[in-house]
Scaffold this motif. Structure first.
Motif, PDB file in Angstrom:
ATOM      1  N   HIS A  83       0.836  -1.200   0.000  1.00  0.00           N
ATOM      2  CA  HIS A  83       0.000   0.000   0.000  1.00  0.00           C
ATOM      3  C   HIS A  83       0.872   1.252   0.000  1.00  0.00           C
ATOM      4  O   HIS A  83       0.393   2.347   0.218  1.00  0.00           O
ATOM      5  N   LYS A  84       2.158   1.074  -0.205  1.00  0.00           N
ATOM      6  CA  LYS A  84       3.123   2.155  -0.342  1.00  0.00           C
ATOM      7  C   LYS A  84       4.081   1.688  -1.429  1.00  0.00           C
ATOM      8  O   LYS A  84       4.573   0.558  -1.374  1.00  0.00           O
ATOM      9  N   MET A  85       4.301   2.520  -2.447  1.00  0.00           N
ATOM     10  CA  MET A  85       5.096   2.091  -3.595  1.00  0.00           C
ATOM     11  C   MET A  85       6.582   2.061  -3.266  1.00  0.00           C
ATOM     12  O   MET A  85       7.102   2.974  -2.624  1.00  0.00           O
ATOM     13  N   ASP A  86       7.262   1.009  -3.714  1.00  0.00           N
ATOM     14  CA  ASP A  86       8.718   0.925  -3.556  1.00  0.00           C
ATOM     15  C   ASP A  86       9.344   2.080  -4.331  1.00  0.00           C
ATOM     16  O   ASP A  86       9.016   2.302  -5.495  1.00  0.00           O
ATOM     17  N   PRO A  87      10.250   2.847  -3.695  1.00  0.00           N
ATOM     18  CA  PRO A  87      10.815   4.028  -4.355  1.00  0.00           C
ATOM     19  C   PRO A  87      11.615   3.704  -5.618  1.00  0.00           C
ATOM     20  O   PRO A  87      11.657   4.524  -6.545  1.00  0.00           O
ATOM     21  N   ILE A  88      12.222   2.528  -5.696  1.00  0.00           N
ATOM     22  CA  ILE A  88      12.991   2.175  -6.895  1.00  0.00           C
ATOM     23  C   ILE A  88      12.049   1.970  -8.083  1.00  0.00           C
ATOM     24  O   ILE A  88      12.324   2.412  -9.190  1.00  0.00           O
ATOM     25  N   ILE A  89      10.915   1.332  -7.834  1.00  0.00           N
ATOM     26  CA  ILE A  89       9.934   1.133  -8.911  1.00  0.00           C
ATOM     27  C   ILE A  89       9.333   2.464  -9.333  1.00  0.00           C
ATOM     28  O   ILE A  89       9.208   2.744 -10.523  1.00  0.00           O
ATOM     29  N   SER A  90       8.977   3.311  -8.370  1.00  0.00           N
ATOM     30  CA  SER A  90       8.359   4.591  -8.737  1.00  0.00           C
ATOM     31  C   SER A  90       9.332   5.480  -9.499  1.00  0.00           C
ATOM     32  O   SER A  90       8.947   6.185 -10.432  1.00  0.00           O
ATOM     33  N   LYS A  91      10.631   5.410  -9.157  1.00  0.00           N
ATOM     34  CA  LYS A  91      11.629   6.212  -9.866  1.00  0.00           C
ATOM     35  C   LYS A  91      11.755   5.733 -11.320  1.00  0.00           C
ATOM     36  O   LYS A  91      11.781   6.542 -12.244  1.00  0.00           O
ATOM     37  N   ALA A  92      11.812   4.423 -11.521  1.00  0.00           N
ATOM     38  CA  ALA A  92      11.905   3.882 -12.880  1.00  0.00           C
ATOM     39  C   ALA A  92      10.632   4.197 -13.669  1.00  0.00           C
ATOM     40  O   ALA A  92      10.695   4.536 -14.857  1.00  0.00           O
ATOM     41  N   ALA A  93       9.480   4.123 -13.016  1.00  0.00           N
ATOM     42  CA  ALA A  93       8.206   4.396 -13.689  1.00  0.00           C
ATOM     43  C   ALA A  93       8.091   5.864 -14.086  1.00  0.00           C
ATOM     44  O   ALA A  93       7.483   6.195 -15.105  1.00  0.00           O
ATOM     45  N   SER A  94       8.699   6.745 -13.287  1.00  0.00           N
ATOM     46  CA  SER A  94       8.641   8.176 -13.620  1.00  0.00           C
ATOM     47  C   SER A  94       9.387   8.463 -14.929  1.00  0.00           C
ATOM     48  O   SER A  94       9.085   9.433 -15.613  1.00  0.00           O
ATOM     49  N   GLN A  95      10.335   7.588 -15.306  1.00  0.00           N
ATOM     50  CA  GLN A  95      11.076   7.739 -16.565  1.00  0.00           C
ATOM     51  C   GLN A  95      10.158   7.607 -17.783  1.00  0.00           C
ATOM     52  O   GLN A  95      10.495   8.081 -18.857  1.00  0.00           O
ATOM     53  N   ILE A  96       9.029   6.917 -17.611  1.00  0.00           N
ATOM     54  CA  ILE A  96       8.096   6.760 -18.731  1.00  0.00           C
ATOM     55  C   ILE A  96       6.785   7.499 -18.461  1.00  0.00           C
ATOM     56  O   ILE A  96       5.778   7.252 -19.114  1.00  0.00           O
ATOM     57  N   GLY A  97       6.805   8.392 -17.491  1.00  0.00           N
ATOM     58  CA  GLY A  97       5.641   9.239 -17.231  1.00  0.00           C
ATOM     59  C   GLY A  97       4.512   8.591 -16.461  1.00  0.00           C
ATOM     60  O   GLY A  97       3.399   9.114 -16.460  1.00  0.00           O
ATOM     61  N   LEU A  98       4.768   7.471 -15.808  1.00  0.00           N
ATOM     62  CA  LEU A  98       3.717   6.845 -14.989  1.00  0.00           C
ATOM     63  C   LEU A  98       3.682   7.519 -13.618  1.00  0.00           C
ATOM     64  O   LEU A  98       4.706   7.605 -12.942  1.00  0.00           O
ATOM     65  N   SER A  99       2.516   7.945 -13.207  1.00  0.00           N
ATOM     66  CA  SER A  99       2.345   8.567 -11.894  1.00  0.00           C
ATOM     67  C   SER A  99       2.126   7.490 -10.836  1.00  0.00           C
ATOM     68  O   SER A  99       1.845   6.335 -11.159  1.00  0.00           O
TER      69      SER A  99
END
Length: 165
Positions: free
Chosen positions: A72-88
């Protein structure tokens, strides 16, 4: 076959990245080009993150540090990689399981969906090659995949999926 400690973490990282990318691919909201960018960013981030926390002679040492966790809290490594493709973050929460634990250890990568879910092995390197029949390994993969596709958080039976190289 293992010949002394292996310091290369590429196969384990590739298994983890492939798994997370396949979760994004399954929902069909991310293009193949975006998936390639995401995979590259995640691979680089994990290699950097694990650089001083990879101990092939003691595979479980540092396991908590290498664990990728969505609770219920996003792993920061996944969110950082996802931000590279514009995923919020809200998009990520829609695309990925709300409860996911991914262990990336020397010689083994495994995951669990849900707090009470079964642990499925994505990658395993052992001293001897496992002698599982193709039918048995396909059945295990199909079962884990079906549980994932159905969004089950607590599989009714324990299955182990093993993919060896």
């Amino acid at each position: 076959q293992r010949r002394g400690p292996r310091t290369d973490m590429a196969p384990e990282i590739a298994a983890a990245v492939g798994f997370v990318s396949s979760l994004l691919r399954t929902r069909g909201c991310v293009s193949e080009q975006q998936l390639q960018v995401f995979s590259g960013a995640l691979r680089e981030a994990l290699a950097e993150h694990y650089k001083h926390h990879w101990f092939p002679e003691k595979p479980f040492k540092g396991s908590g540090y290498r664990c990728i966790r969505i609770n219920h809290k996003m792993d920061p490594i996944i969110s950082k990689a996802a931000s590279q493709i514009g995923l919020s973050l809200p998009q990520l929460y829609q695309l990925l399981p709300s409860e996911l634990t991914l262990w990336v250890d020397p010689y083994e990568v495994s995951y669990r969906i849900g707090e009470d879910g079964s642990i499925c092995v994505l990658y395993e390197a052992t001293a001897t090659k496992p002698t599982t029949s193709k039918a048995a390994s396909s059945y295990g993969m199909l079962t884990c995949k079906n549980q994932l596709m159905l969004g089950r958080t607590s599989p009714s039976k324990n299955y182990i999926m093993t993919v060896s190289s």
